[in-house]
Write a protein that holds these residues in place. Structure first.
Motif, PDB file in Angstrom:
ATOM      1  N   PHE A   1       0.837  -1.207   0.000  1.00 49.85           N
ATOM      2  CA  PHE A   1       0.000   0.000   0.000  1.00 49.85           C
ATOM      3  C   PHE A   1       0.867   1.250   0.000  1.00 49.85           C
ATOM      4  O   PHE A   1       0.598   2.204  -0.737  1.00 49.85           O
ATOM      5  CB  PHE A   1      -0.935   0.024   1.209  1.00 49.85           C
ATOM      6  CG  PHE A   1      -2.016  -1.020   1.178  1.00 49.85           C
ATOM      7  CD1 PHE A   1      -2.710  -1.310   0.021  1.00 49.85           C
ATOM      8  CD2 PHE A   1      -2.362  -1.710   2.331  1.00 49.85           C
ATOM      9  CE1 PHE A   1      -3.715  -2.266  -0.006  1.00 49.85           C
ATOM     10  CE2 PHE A   1      -3.364  -2.665   2.324  1.00 49.85           C
ATOM     11  CZ  PHE A   1      -4.044  -2.947   1.158  1.00 49.85           C
ATOM     12  N   ALA A   2       1.900   1.260   0.840  1.00 51.06           N
ATOM     13  CA  ALA A   2       2.783   2.427   0.912  1.00 51.06           C
ATOM     14  C   ALA A   2       3.482   2.649  -0.433  1.00 51.06           C
ATOM     15  O   ALA A   2       3.541   3.774  -0.932  1.00 51.06           O
ATOM     16  CB  ALA A   2       3.808   2.246   2.026  1.00 51.06           C
ATOM     17  N   GLY A   3       3.997   1.588  -1.023  1.00 48.10           N
ATOM     18  CA  GLY A   3       4.682   1.694  -2.311  1.00 48.10           C
ATOM     19  C   GLY A   3       3.773   2.215  -3.400  1.00 48.10           C
ATOM     20  O   GLY A   3       4.203   2.991  -4.266  1.00 48.10           O
ATOM     21  N   SER A   4       2.503   1.827  -3.363  1.00 49.41           N
ATOM     22  CA  SER A   4       1.565   2.294  -4.387  1.00 49.41           C
ATOM     23  C   SER A   4       1.312   3.795  -4.270  1.00 49.41           C
ATOM     24  O   SER A   4       0.840   4.421  -5.215  1.00 49.41           O
ATOM     25  CB  SER A   4       0.244   1.528  -4.303  1.00 49.41           C
ATOM     26  OG  SER A   4      -0.489   1.913  -3.152  1.00 49.41           O
ATOM     27  N   GLN A   5       1.631   4.362  -3.098  1.00 46.18           N
ATOM     28  CA  GLN A   5       1.476   5.806  -2.882  1.00 46.18           C
ATOM     29  C   GLN A   5       2.816   6.536  -2.983  1.00 46.18           C
ATOM     30  O   GLN A   5       2.921   7.704  -2.626  1.00 46.18           O
ATOM     31  CB  GLN A   5       0.871   6.057  -1.501  1.00 46.18           C
ATOM     32  CG  GLN A   5      -0.506   5.465  -1.310  1.00 46.18           C
ATOM     33  CD  GLN A   5      -1.555   6.143  -2.162  1.00 46.18           C
ATOM     34  OE1 GLN A   5      -1.605   7.364  -2.227  1.00 46.18           O
ATOM     35  NE2 GLN A   5      -2.392   5.366  -2.824  1.00 46.18           N
ATOM     36  N   GLY A   6       3.851   5.812  -3.431  1.00 50.33           N
ATOM     37  CA  GLY A   6       5.168   6.419  -3.601  1.00 50.33           C
ATOM     38  C   GLY A   6       5.981   6.530  -2.327  1.00 50.33           C
ATOM     39  O   GLY A   6       6.964   7.255  -2.273  1.00 50.33           O
ATOM     40  N   ILE A   7       5.564   5.802  -1.289  1.00 49.63           N
ATOM     41  CA  ILE A   7       6.278   5.831  -0.009  1.00 49.63           C
ATOM     42  C   ILE A   7       7.114   4.555   0.098  1.00 49.63           C
ATOM     43  O   ILE A   7       6.576   3.454   0.041  1.00 49.63           O
ATOM     44  CB  ILE A   7       5.300   5.902   1.175  1.00 49.63           C
ATOM     45  CG1 ILE A   7       4.412   7.139   1.044  1.00 49.63           C
ATOM     46  CG2 ILE A   7       6.042   5.894   2.502  1.00 49.63           C
ATOM     47  CD1 ILE A   7       3.244   7.162   1.998  1.00 49.63           C
ATOM     48  N   HIS A   8       8.401   4.714   0.248  1.00 48.55           N
ATOM     49  CA  HIS A   8       9.300   3.564   0.378  1.00 48.55           C
ATOM     50  C   HIS A   8       9.743   3.465   1.827  1.00 48.55           C
ATOM     51  O   HIS A   8      10.466   4.334   2.319  1.00 48.55           O
ATOM     52  CB  HIS A   8      10.491   3.698  -0.567  1.00 48.55           C
ATOM     53  CG  HIS A   8      10.052   3.821  -1.994  1.00 48.55           C
ATOM     54  ND1 HIS A   8       9.560   2.752  -2.711  1.00 48.55           N
ATOM     55  CD2 HIS A   8       9.967   4.892  -2.812  1.00 48.55           C
ATOM     56  CE1 HIS A   8       9.217   3.161  -3.917  1.00 48.55           C
ATOM     57  NE2 HIS A   8       9.444   4.451  -4.009  1.00 48.55           N
TER      58      HIS A   8
END
Length: 87
Positions: free
Chosen positions: A48-55
């Motif tokens: 979910f985080a990656g899909s929002q550009g959060i690594h």
């Protein structure tokens, strides 16, 4: 009180709420204050985080992720205390 002596309060972009006692149990994930999905594992949170550009590099960093009602290893509902009322 000066800024230096005041406590640091972080507002992480990712918040993982407490376990919902369903079958299977899950935790609601919010990003930037909006619900983005139901996580059943750490992998779901990262997805979910990656899909929002959060690594996320450190799941224990409170400036990045806030775990409510448990930590990154809490994926089952809490059991009531033996002999108690479960409060």
């Amino acid at each position: 009180m000066t800024e230096i002596s005041s406590p640091h309060i972080s507002y992480p972009r990712v918040m993982v709420l407490g376990v919902q006692p369903c079958d299977p149990p899950f935790r609601i994930v919010e990003i930037d204050g909006e619900m983005v999905g139901e996580a059943k594992s750490i992998t779901d949170v990262l997805t979910f985080a990656g899909s929002q550009g959060i690594h996320i590099h450190d799941l224990d960093d409170p400036d990045v992720v806030r775990w409510v009602g448990g930590d990154k290893f809490t994926w089952a509902p809490r059991q009531g205390r033996p002999g108690g009322s479960g409060r």
